[in-house]
Design an enzyme around this catalytic site. Structure first.
Site, PDB file in Angstrom:
ATOM      1  N   ASP A  82      -2.671   0.981   8.463  1.00 21.16           N
ATOM      2  CA  ASP A  82      -1.444   1.659   8.045  1.00 21.16           C
ATOM      3  C   ASP A  82      -0.261   1.262   8.926  1.00 21.16           C
ATOM      4  OD1 ASP A  82      -2.877   3.031   6.059  1.00 21.16           O
ATOM      5  OD2 ASP A  82      -3.545   4.495   7.536  1.00 21.16           O
ATOM      6  N   SER A  90       4.582   7.040   2.414  1.00 16.56           N
ATOM      7  CA  SER A  90       5.189   5.780   2.862  1.00 16.56           C
ATOM      8  C   SER A  90       4.625   4.638   2.041  1.00 16.56           C
ATOM      9  CB  SER A  90       4.846   5.509   4.325  1.00 16.56           C
ATOM     10  OG  SER A  90       5.167   6.629   5.125  1.00 16.56           O
ATOM     11  N   ASN A 106       0.848  -1.186   0.000  1.00  8.23           N
ATOM     12  CA  ASN A 106       0.000   0.000   0.000  1.00  8.23           C
ATOM     13  C   ASN A 106       0.886   1.240   0.000  1.00  8.23           C
ATOM     14  OD1 ASN A 106      -2.397   1.534   0.165  1.00  8.23           O
ATOM     15  ND2 ASN A 106      -2.155   1.730   2.392  1.00  8.23           N
ATOM     16  N   HIS A 111       0.792   5.108   1.524  1.00  2.79           N
ATOM     17  CA  HIS A 111       0.023   5.953   2.438  1.00  2.79           C
ATOM     18  C   HIS A 111       0.575   7.376   2.385  1.00  2.79           C
ATOM     19  CE1 HIS A 111      -2.574   6.924   5.779  1.00  2.79           C
ATOM     20  NE2 HIS A 111      -1.568   7.635   6.260  1.00  2.79           N
TER      21      HIS A 111
END
Ligand code: AMP
Ligand code: GLY
Length: 648
Positions: free
Chosen positions: A581, A572, A543, A545
């Site tokens: 997260d 990030s 992912n 973020h």
């Protein structure tokens, strides 16, 4: 006592059939009628002669099964004659073989069975064809086909009406009936199934290369090479083909009193991006050269499969024929002048030595076709002279092995395609990523650009969204990337587990190596993450973020950063774990926002950083993942949360 089997036909396909049948523990003798002079002597050759005489010989010799290789004898009714003598035959009756022998019959069946196929018109004269070409609109080009059998040479794929009129002039003298058809774009896939009545068991798909020259240039041929498996074909398509193509077609044939048994072959044009396909043609037998890659990959006993189909006893057999994981590539060596006027009598250097390698390897190095004996040597005797086989753990290796045979095997003027499996082995080797997005998909756009610019070595196998109307799906369609959507609103929070199970099931069919979240607005459970965990224990979900984690997790991180008045924020890239997260961080990039006046300015700067950073980190991460040996060092790096800060 072991069974006696005769294979009818003379080409490389029949060599492959004879070889595979001979490996059955139930089979004692394999005869070939007429076979060719290049086949191993263990396959005793018979003259074929008249079908009646052949049938009588089969009876006298107590033949247990006759396997028909090519289309012509089927269209001429060989099965009917052999069966009238009480013989067991793998191959359809003359009536059922019309599905191949008459393109207009096939189209009629497809329409009735609602099998997707190209728009077409049947024309009974050249004048008729001319009218259809001129009066209708053919924006994507058109295809002119002779109605009857023509060994793959009765088809002209035309860019425009002028070329089509020329094709009509060429084909009309040989074929009173012509088909004019819209030209379709996509990738070709050959899909075959053992059939009896309405039962069918699917083989794995193969790809055949029909044009004479590299990069699909030149005239259509019977086939210049083949490979299997075909990268990009989703696993769930087997079941789909069964349901949407084979079963309706078999039912329709049965309804018309043309019950099919034997091998049914659907030649497909596939548009993977749109998740659509069309059947271009049906054949009533194994493909040549597809058989040369399918049979070596097929597990189990060909004799038993053929017998069950021939006896109408396929019900209860596995619906999918088991195949090995190996890849296979075959290359056809054709005579100079093929396909128009192939030259015969050319000495083939290295043929006898190559054939002898047969006894030393598990699969034959070559399948012999238009080959004649001449003194001590072997010479060409027609168009497709022989095909060589390579097998290996990947298409790349299989392809290298196949081409390596030509270092000591060749003849003067030999025509060979050099690009068989080139594109496919490249795409097979690339890591497959599934993009998960809920919105516009600007992150997906950046990833696609990086792939196009060769900055990211990966292929997007699917774009997934949890929202039916997410614009990212439209973008994916335009870009030719397959899409998949499971609408979360239909499930809701209370049924999140069910939603996740559905997504996992869908992903199984696209077989991604990694899930890449690009604006995916959904928390996933441990159950979901575990479904994509690598055997070494990491999450295979990445992912990005929009903050320097662990600051500002959750939503609206750019606005949070702005409101807090921080001077520096960043983005990030991390692996997804259960806590929001919170998974291990792979990389971060910081940027100064002290000069910015609004949250949306922060977001704008952030997005441009995201679009640069994400593909770069993915490339690094995917490559390391794929060179599996470095995994343990990556693991300790991740475990220690040591992050890499990439420079611009
Ligand atoms: P067929 O004998 O109908 O399979 O045609 C032989 C080959 O011609 C196919 O394998 C395709 O390469 C090409 N072809 C046939 N029909 C079409 C079509 N409608 N659009 C594009 N190519 C086609
Ligand atoms: N390779 C195509 C066919 O056998 O018809």
């Amino acid at each position: 006592m072991g069974a006696k089997v005769v294979v009818v036909g003379a080409g490389a396909r029949e060599h492959a059939l004879a070889w595979k049948l001979s490996r059955s523990p139930h089979v004692a003798h394999v005869f070939v009628a007429p076979g060719n002079a290049g086949m191993p002597v263990c396959f005793e050759r018979w003259d074929l002669g008249s079908f009646e005489a052949f049938a009588k010989r089969c009876v006298v010799e107590h033949i247990d099964l006759v396997v028909i290789g090519p289309d012509n004898p089927l269209a001429e009714g060989i099965t009917d004659i052999l069966e009238s003598h009480g013989l067991l035959v793998f191959g359809p009756s003359r009536k059922a073989a019309q599905i191949e022998a008459s393109k207009s019959f096939a189209k009629d069946v497809m329409e009735a069975a609602r099998v997707p196929t190209a728009r077409f018109k049947v024309c009974d004269s050249a004048a008729d064809a001319k009218k259809v070409i001129e009066n209708e609109s053919w924006p994507n080009g058109l295809v002119v086909k002779a109605d009857g059998l023509a060994f793959g040479k009765g088809v002209h794929v035309c860019d425009n009406e002028e070329q089509a009129l020329k094709a009509v002039a060429e084909l009309a003298p040989h074929s009173p009936r012509l088909l004019i058809e819209e030209r379709l774009a996509g990738e070709e896939v050959s899909w075959m199934a053992f059939c009896s009545g309405v039962d069918c068991s699917l083989l794995e798909p193969a790809r055949d290369f029909k044009r004479l020259l590299d990069q699909d240039e030149g005239p259509n041929t019977g086939g210049m090479g083949a490979l299997s498996p075909v990268p990009g074909v989703p696993a769930h398509w087997a079941e789909r083909m069964q349901r949407e193509v084979f079963e309706p077609t078999l039912r329709e044939l049965q309804k018309r009193g043309c019950e099919f048994k034997g091998l049914l072959y659907a030649g497909l044009m596939v548009d993977f991006a749109q998740d659509r396909y069309w059947v271009l043609e049906f054949n009533a037998r194994f493909g040549d050269p597809e058989a040369q890659v399918l049979l070596p990959r097929m597990k189990g006993d060909l004799y038993e499969w053929c017998r069950a189909s021939a006896k109408g006893e396929l019900a209860g057999w596995p619906r999918i024929v088991p195949f090995s994981e190996e890849s296979a590539v075959t290359i056809v060596a054709a005579a100079p002048g093929y396909p128009q006027a192939p030259q015969s009598g050319i000495l083939i250097e290295g043929f006898a030595a190559k054939s002898r390698e047969d006894t030393m390897s598990a699969v034959p190095p070559l399948f012999s076709a238009a080959v004649k004996k001449d003194g001590d040597g072997f010479v060409s005797a027609g168009g497709r002279v022989f095909s060589v086989l390579g097998m290996g753990p990947s298409l790349k290796v299989a392809r290298e092995k196949a081409y390596a045979h030509f270092s000591d095997l060749s003849f003067k003027g030999m025509q060979l395609r050099r690009d068989i499996g080139e594109k496919e082995s490249r795409s097979q080797a690339l890591p497959r990523i599934a993009i998960f997005a809920s919105g516009r998909g600007s992150g997906f756009g950046a990833i696609l650009n990086a792939i196009k610019n060769k900055e990211l070595a990966a292929q997007v196998c699917v774009v997934f969204s949890d929202k039916n109307d997410a614009p990212v799906l439209e973008l994916a369609k335009r870009e030719g990337v397959p899409i998949c959507c499971v609408d979360f609103s239909k499930f809701g929070r209370a049924r999140r587990a069910e939603f996740e199970e559905r997504v996992i099931a869908e992903m199984r069919t696209f077989q991604p190596d990694f899930l890449v979240f690009a604006g995916f607005m959904r928390l996933v459970s441990r159950f979901f993450i575990d479904a994509f965990r690598s055997p070494k224990g990491y999450s295979r979900i990445v992912n990005i973020h929009p903050s320097l984690l662990p600051s500002f997790p959750g939503r609206d991180s750019y606005a949070q950063a702005f409101e807090h008045g921080v001077k520096i924020t960043g983005v990030s890239v991390h692996l997804v774990e259960e806590e929001m997260d919170g998974g291990p961080i792979l990389a971060q990039e910081a940027f100064d926002i002290s000069d910015l006046r609004t949250a949306s300015e922060v977001e704008k700067r952030g997005l441009s950083v995201e679009h640069r950073l994400y593909p770069k980190v993915l490339n690094w991460f995917l490559q390391e993942q794929f060179q599996v040996e470095t995994l343990s060092s990556l693991a300790s790096e991740i475990a220690g949360r040591r992050t890499r800060v990439l420079q611009n």
